[in-house]
Design a protein around this motif. Structure first.
Motif, PDB file in Angstrom:
ATOM      1  N   SER A 180       0.840  -1.197   0.000  1.00  0.00           N
ATOM      2  CA  SER A 180       0.000   0.000   0.000  1.00  0.00           C
ATOM      3  C   SER A 180       0.878   1.250   0.000  1.00  0.00           C
ATOM      4  O   SER A 180       1.879   1.320   0.711  1.00  0.00           O
ATOM      5  N   THR A 182       1.109   5.530   0.359  1.00  0.00           N
ATOM      6  CA  THR A 182       0.493   6.761   0.848  1.00  0.00           C
ATOM      7  C   THR A 182       1.089   7.925   0.068  1.00  0.00           C
ATOM      8  O   THR A 182       2.307   8.024  -0.076  1.00  0.00           O
ATOM      9  N   THR A 184       1.161  12.119  -0.393  1.00  0.00           N
ATOM     10  CA  THR A 184       0.845  13.443   0.153  1.00  0.00           C
ATOM     11  C   THR A 184       1.462  14.495  -0.764  1.00  0.00           C
ATOM     12  O   THR A 184       2.505  14.259  -1.372  1.00  0.00           O
TER      13      THR A 184
END
Length: 209
Positions: A180, A182, A184
């Motif tokens: 997974s 992430t 930003t």
């Protein structure tokens, strides 16, 4: 006591002020305690030198507390032939440690800016990433610290930062969702005001992939 008082804000380019730093001997003793707590014997042959190695590793992992982003970005160059378009360094590898579980998160940073008073050496953007990554972090805070340091140091017309990372606190424990990612990002100046500049930033990151 005024319960509404807000905590003092620290400039993102400054390292937080730590509590009194323990001695190396105290740090190594803490590692031996954790080994015992995990269920092993810190006095067995294979673990006798582990506390020293862990403290050495922590010195490297968290070296960003001893570095200053402002100093790294202090030297700029104005002789750029009038160049005033996007400067992008993409795919800067970094590794940091989650401040909640103290396990790694690993990824890539993409940093861009539109020059105003000059440009900065390209390697400096990678070094600034490391300054903040080599501290206990959240990815959101790391993103904000990188872009604010750039804004404070070189005063660009706009800046853009995007981080992509895999967090071991999700991969190795908890939900255990390996792979997974992430993502930003944060924009300032022209990048925050102009969606077309944002699109150009994303397109340049994807180019060649």
């Amino acid at each position: 006591m005024d319960m509404t008082a807000k905590p003092k804000l620290v400039s993102p380019v400054e390292a937080p002020t730590p509590v009194a730093k323990p001695s190396r001997e105290e740090a190594e003793a803490a590692v031996r305690t954790l080994i015992a707590w995990a269920g092993d014997n810190p006095n067995r042959e294979g673990l006798l030198d582990t506390p020293r190695r862990v403290v050495d590793a922590y010195t490297e992992f968290f070296g960003g507390y001893g570095e200053n982003a402002t100093e790294i970005l202090a030297t700029t160059f104005s002789e750029v032939g009038g160049y005033d378009d996007i400067v992008l360094v993409r795919d800067i590898p970094f590794h940091s440690h989650c401040e909640h579980h103290m396990v790694p998160f690993v990824g890539k940073a993409h940093i861009a800016y539109l020059p105003h008073d000059g440009v900065v050496g390209l390697s400096k953007l990678a070094r600034v990433t490391d300054v903040f990554a080599k501290r206990l972090q959240t990815q959101e805070n790391l993103t904000a610290q990188i872009i604010e340091a750039i804004n404070e140091a070189i005063n660009p017309r706009g800046a853009a930062v995007m981080l992509e990372a895999e967090h071991m606190c999700m991969s190795m424990r908890g939900v255990r969702k390996h792979g997974s990612s992430t993502i930003t990002h944060r924009f300032t100046g022209v990048f925050a005001e102009d969606r077309q500049e944002q699109d150009r930033f994303f397109a340049m990151i994807r180019a060649g992939k």
